[in-house]
Write a protein that holds these residues in place. Structure first.
Motif, PDB file in Angstrom:
ATOM      1  N   ARG A 165      -8.288  22.582 -42.256  1.00  0.00           N
ATOM      2  CA  ARG A 165      -9.200  22.600 -43.343  1.00  0.00           C
ATOM      3  C   ARG A 165      -8.930  21.795 -44.399  1.00  0.00           C
ATOM      4  O   ARG A 165      -9.687  21.161 -45.119  1.00  0.00           O
ATOM      5  CB  ARG A 165      -9.316  24.096 -44.011  1.00  0.00           C
ATOM      6  CG  ARG A 165     -10.199  25.077 -42.824  1.00  0.00           C
ATOM      7  CD  ARG A 165     -10.461  26.165 -43.349  1.00  0.00           C
ATOM      8  NE  ARG A 165      -9.414  27.237 -43.919  1.00  0.00           N
ATOM      9  CZ  ARG A 165      -8.597  27.970 -42.907  1.00  0.00           C
ATOM     10  NH1 ARG A 165      -9.294  28.450 -41.865  1.00  0.00           N
ATOM     11  NH2 ARG A 165      -7.837  28.765 -43.334  1.00  0.00           N
ATOM     12  N   ALA A 166      -7.588  21.636 -44.644  1.00  0.00           N
ATOM     13  CA  ALA A 166      -6.993  20.825 -45.762  1.00  0.00           C
ATOM     14  C   ALA A 166      -7.408  19.205 -45.365  1.00  0.00           C
ATOM     15  O   ALA A 166      -7.775  18.503 -45.925  1.00  0.00           O
ATOM     16  CB  ALA A 166      -5.653  20.767 -45.804  1.00  0.00           C
TER      17      ALA A 166
ATOM     18  N   GLU B  84      -5.881  30.422 -36.888  1.00  0.00           N
ATOM     19  CA  GLU B  84      -5.742  31.745 -37.138  1.00  0.00           C
ATOM     20  C   GLU B  84      -6.895  32.281 -36.118  1.00  0.00           C
ATOM     21  O   GLU B  84      -8.146  32.119 -36.385  1.00  0.00           O
ATOM     22  CB  GLU B  84      -6.122  31.769 -38.556  1.00  0.00           C
ATOM     23  CG  GLU B  84      -5.163  31.040 -39.694  1.00  0.00           C
ATOM     24  CD  GLU B  84      -5.934  30.472 -40.527  1.00  0.00           C
ATOM     25  OE1 GLU B  84      -7.002  30.597 -40.626  1.00  0.00           O
ATOM     26  OE2 GLU B  84      -5.226  29.818 -41.233  1.00  0.00           O
TER      27      GLU B  84
ATOM     28  N   HIS C  28     -11.226  21.775 -36.875  1.00  0.00           N
ATOM     29  CA  HIS C  28     -10.820  21.903 -38.420  1.00  0.00           C
ATOM     30  C   HIS C  28     -10.881  23.076 -38.924  1.00  0.00           C
ATOM     31  O   HIS C  28     -10.103  23.714 -39.921  1.00  0.00           O
ATOM     32  CB  HIS C  28     -11.771  20.828 -39.006  1.00  0.00           C
ATOM     33  CG  HIS C  28     -11.355  19.303 -38.878  1.00  0.00           C
ATOM     34  ND1 HIS C  28     -11.806  18.819 -37.804  1.00  0.00           N
ATOM     35  CD2 HIS C  28     -10.602  18.384 -39.575  1.00  0.00           C
ATOM     36  CE1 HIS C  28     -11.407  17.417 -37.772  1.00  0.00           C
ATOM     37  NE2 HIS C  28     -10.592  17.347 -38.607  1.00  0.00           N
TER      38      HIS C  28
ATOM     39  N   TRP D 190      -1.141  21.862 -36.116  1.00  0.00           N
ATOM     40  CA  TRP D 190      -2.276  22.840 -36.771  1.00  0.00           C
ATOM     41  C   TRP D 190      -1.914  24.426 -35.991  1.00  0.00           C
ATOM     42  O   TRP D 190      -1.933  24.234 -34.975  1.00  0.00           O
ATOM     43  CB  TRP D 190      -3.693  22.463 -36.667  1.00  0.00           C
ATOM     44  CG  TRP D 190      -3.679  21.248 -37.320  1.00  0.00           C
ATOM     45  CD1 TRP D 190      -2.921  20.270 -37.971  1.00  0.00           C
ATOM     46  CD2 TRP D 190      -5.058  20.415 -37.449  1.00  0.00           C
ATOM     47  NE1 TRP D 190      -3.554  19.308 -38.665  1.00  0.00           N
ATOM     48  CE2 TRP D 190      -4.958  19.124 -38.322  1.00  0.00           C
ATOM     49  CE3 TRP D 190      -6.396  20.531 -36.972  1.00  0.00           C
ATOM     50  CZ2 TRP D 190      -5.971  18.448 -38.391  1.00  0.00           C
ATOM     51  CZ3 TRP D 190      -7.374  19.869 -37.338  1.00  0.00           C
ATOM     52  CH2 TRP D 190      -7.056  18.750 -38.153  1.00  0.00           C
TER      53      TRP D 190
ATOM     54  N   SER E 116      -7.778  26.321 -38.784  1.00  0.00           N
ATOM     55  CA  SER E 116      -6.724  26.461 -39.266  1.00  0.00           C
ATOM     56  C   SER E 116      -6.401  25.931 -40.849  1.00  0.00           C
ATOM     57  O   SER E 116      -7.501  25.273 -41.154  1.00  0.00           O
ATOM     58  CB  SER E 116      -5.682  25.609 -38.232  1.00  0.00           C
ATOM     59  OG  SER E 116      -5.989  24.254 -38.733  1.00  0.00           O
ATOM     60  N   ALA E 117      -5.692  26.430 -41.634  1.00  0.00           N
ATOM     61  CA  ALA E 117      -5.253  25.888 -43.018  1.00  0.00           C
ATOM     62  C   ALA E 117      -5.141  24.565 -42.832  1.00  0.00           C
ATOM     63  O   ALA E 117      -5.701  23.728 -43.728  1.00  0.00           O
ATOM     64  CB  ALA E 117      -4.238  26.980 -43.851  1.00  0.00           C
ATOM     65  N   GLN E 118      -4.164  23.989 -41.996  1.00  0.00           N
ATOM     66  CA  GLN E 118      -3.866  22.580 -41.880  1.00  0.00           C
ATOM     67  C   GLN E 118      -5.375  21.587 -41.616  1.00  0.00           C
ATOM     68  O   GLN E 118      -5.496  20.669 -42.263  1.00  0.00           O
ATOM     69  CB  GLN E 118      -2.860  22.309 -40.758  1.00  0.00           C
ATOM     70  CG  GLN E 118      -1.611  22.817 -40.870  1.00  0.00           C
ATOM     71  CD  GLN E 118      -1.674  24.088 -40.491  1.00  0.00           C
ATOM     72  OE1 GLN E 118      -2.471  24.762 -40.005  1.00  0.00           O
ATOM     73  NE2 GLN E 118      -0.415  24.406 -39.933  1.00  0.00           N
TER      74      GLN E 118
ATOM     75  N   ARG F 143     -11.031  18.681 -45.933  1.00  0.00           N
ATOM     76  CA  ARG F 143     -11.499  18.179 -47.284  1.00  0.00           C
ATOM     77  C   ARG F 143     -11.243  16.827 -47.772  1.00  0.00           C
ATOM     78  O   ARG F 143     -11.898  16.062 -48.473  1.00  0.00           O
ATOM     79  CB  ARG F 143     -10.336  19.099 -48.158  1.00  0.00           C
ATOM     80  CG  ARG F 143     -11.087  20.456 -48.378  1.00  0.00           C
ATOM     81  CD  ARG F 143      -9.868  21.189 -49.437  1.00  0.00           C
ATOM     82  NE  ARG F 143     -10.092  22.587 -49.381  1.00  0.00           N
ATOM     83  CZ  ARG F 143     -11.119  23.240 -49.939  1.00  0.00           C
ATOM     84  NH1 ARG F 143     -11.985  22.804 -50.683  1.00  0.00           N
ATOM     85  NH2 ARG F 143     -11.269  24.523 -49.894  1.00  0.00           N
TER      86      ARG F 143
ATOM     87  N   GLU G 127     -15.653  28.456 -42.555  1.00  0.00           N
ATOM     88  CA  GLU G 127     -14.236  28.802 -41.948  1.00  0.00           C
ATOM     89  C   GLU G 127     -14.546  29.616 -40.720  1.00  0.00           C
ATOM     90  O   GLU G 127     -15.115  30.504 -40.706  1.00  0.00           O
ATOM     91  CB  GLU G 127     -13.622  29.393 -42.956  1.00  0.00           C
ATOM     92  CG  GLU G 127     -12.094  29.856 -42.685  1.00  0.00           C
ATOM     93  CD  GLU G 127     -11.307  30.491 -43.611  1.00  0.00           C
ATOM     94  OE1 GLU G 127     -11.387  30.004 -44.786  1.00  0.00           O
ATOM     95  OE2 GLU G 127     -10.644  31.424 -43.306  1.00  0.00           O
ATOM     96  N   SER G 128     -13.814  29.133 -39.526  1.00  0.00           N
ATOM     97  CA  SER G 128     -13.936  30.093 -38.259  1.00  0.00           C
ATOM     98  C   SER G 128     -15.074  30.066 -37.898  1.00  0.00           C
ATOM     99  O   SER G 128     -15.452  31.101 -37.045  1.00  0.00           O
ATOM    100  CB  SER G 128     -13.143  31.170 -38.462  1.00  0.00           C
ATOM    101  OG  SER G 128     -11.729  31.065 -38.943  1.00  0.00           O
TER     102      SER G 128
ATOM    103  N   PRO H 239     -15.308  30.851 -46.921  1.00  0.00           N
ATOM    104  CA  PRO H 239     -14.611  31.523 -46.300  1.00  0.00           C
ATOM    105  C   PRO H 239     -15.042  32.242 -45.030  1.00  0.00           C
ATOM    106  O   PRO H 239     -16.467  32.672 -45.119  1.00  0.00           O
ATOM    107  CB  PRO H 239     -13.843  32.554 -47.083  1.00  0.00           C
ATOM    108  CG  PRO H 239     -14.722  32.296 -48.429  1.00  0.00           C
ATOM    109  CD  PRO H 239     -15.435  31.033 -48.355  1.00  0.00           C
TER     110      PRO H 239
END
Ligand SMILES: [Zn+2]
Length: 318
Positions: free
Chosen positions: A121-122, A290, A114, A287, A117-119, A125, A163-164, A137
């Motif tokens: 992480r969304a 990044e 999760h 997804w 990627s932005a998808q 949430r 994140e990451s 971040p």
């Protein structure tokens, strides 16, 4: 000084022995008892929490002061026993910052799927709605990451998605922290959707051994492109270098038929390759992960960014 509680050691060992939670010496746990905080020592493995001395006691208030910018941020100066040669984890400062008795940080595969990627992480949430959770971040592990955490948590925060990077869960008891991990894992669980590939029929390059579980990283076009495109979380860079190479020479090599590791690769390197397969093999088609990028990689490897770029360019043209 107090001893490290048996149930805390057991939780640490259980997390460390599960490759979907922790790979090699990654991840760390801490236990606070008044002014004392026990934290996993740098370079040790959580898997050995019940059989070896992997924890080091630090002065919690002094470690917390380092989280806020005092000292050099390594917390080496906060170790209570001057005879102890273990160094506290690089991530000690954020453990000290959190006002919870038990803090566990993992490189959970479900979280990584999760968190890259932005998808994803969304989606996280939505899935974690109702839990005391924040998303932080990407920052280099150590004081930079602790600073980003400090800016976002409240006194209630018990779940932090990095994140990451991974997951942090906290609680007032070993059981509470363990339950929180289980709840997050339940909500973020992802099925493997890549079919197992046939074992390579050819011999690996000289001095290398096929890692058959990772064959889809070579044979599935999407996974192959992702594995060659970059690195997605810090420990991959630390143990395997940047993107996986297609020419022999380094620890790993992606060939046409499979992925191989150099004979004698460490268990940590093997675990990190498995982790990449475990993460990319669970990534939904829509997804887009990044890569952390060359600057972040250089920072992790303590390279000057420009020199790192030059070294990579030389390697790829060699
Ligand atoms: Zn970490």
């Amino acid at each position: 000084m107090t001893a490290v509680p048996a149930d805390f050691r057991a939780l640490s060992a259980r997390l460390g022995q599960d490759p979907l939670q922790v790979q090699g010496p990654g991840g760390n746990t801490s236990f606070k008892d008044g002014d004392v905080m026990w934290i996993k020592a740098s370079g040790t493995e959580l898997a050995e929490a019940e059989t070896k001395d992997i924890f080091v006691a630090v002065d919690r208030e002094r470690a917390k002061a380092e989280a806020m910018g005092a000292g050099d941020g390594t917390c080496k100066a906060t170790v209570l026993d001057p005879e102890n040669t273990l160094r506290p984890s690089i991530e000690t400062t954020f453990h000290a910052l959190l006002d919870w008795k038990v803090v566990a940080h993992t490189h959970s595969v479900a979280t990584l799927v999760h968190a890259i990627s932005a998808q994803g992480r969304a989606a996280a949430r939505e899935k974690l709605a109702g839990l005391p959770f924040v998303l932080v971040p990407y920052r280099k592990p150590g004081v930079p990451l602790t600073g980003a955490i400090a800016e976002r948590i409240t006194a209630e925060t018990q779940v932090i998605i990095l994140e990451s990077h991974g997951l942090v869960c906290a609680g007032e008891s070993v059981e509470a922290a363990s339950d929180m991990i289980a709840e997050v894992e339940r909500r973020l669980a992802m099925p493997v959707h890549v079919a197992a590939a046939p074992a390579p029929a050819t011999a690996p390059p000289d001095g290398y051994v096929w890692e058959e579980h990772a064959t889809p990283l070579a044979c599935d076009p999407r996974l192959r492109a992702l594995a060659l495109a970059g690195s997605y979380y810090p420990d991959h860079v630390v143990f395997l270098g940047a993107a996986l190479p297609t020419e022999p020479g380094g620890v790993s090599v992606v060939c046409a038929e499979g992925v191989a590791l150099k004979s004698g690769a460490t268990s940590s390197q093997t675990a990190m390759l498995r982790c990449l397969m475990d993460v990319l093999g669970r990534l939904p088609e829509d997804w887009t992960p990044e890569a952390i990028g060359l600057d972040a990689e250089a920072e992790l490897l303590n390279w000057d960014a420009e020199k790192y770029r030059q070294a990579l360019a030389e390697k790829s043209s060699a």
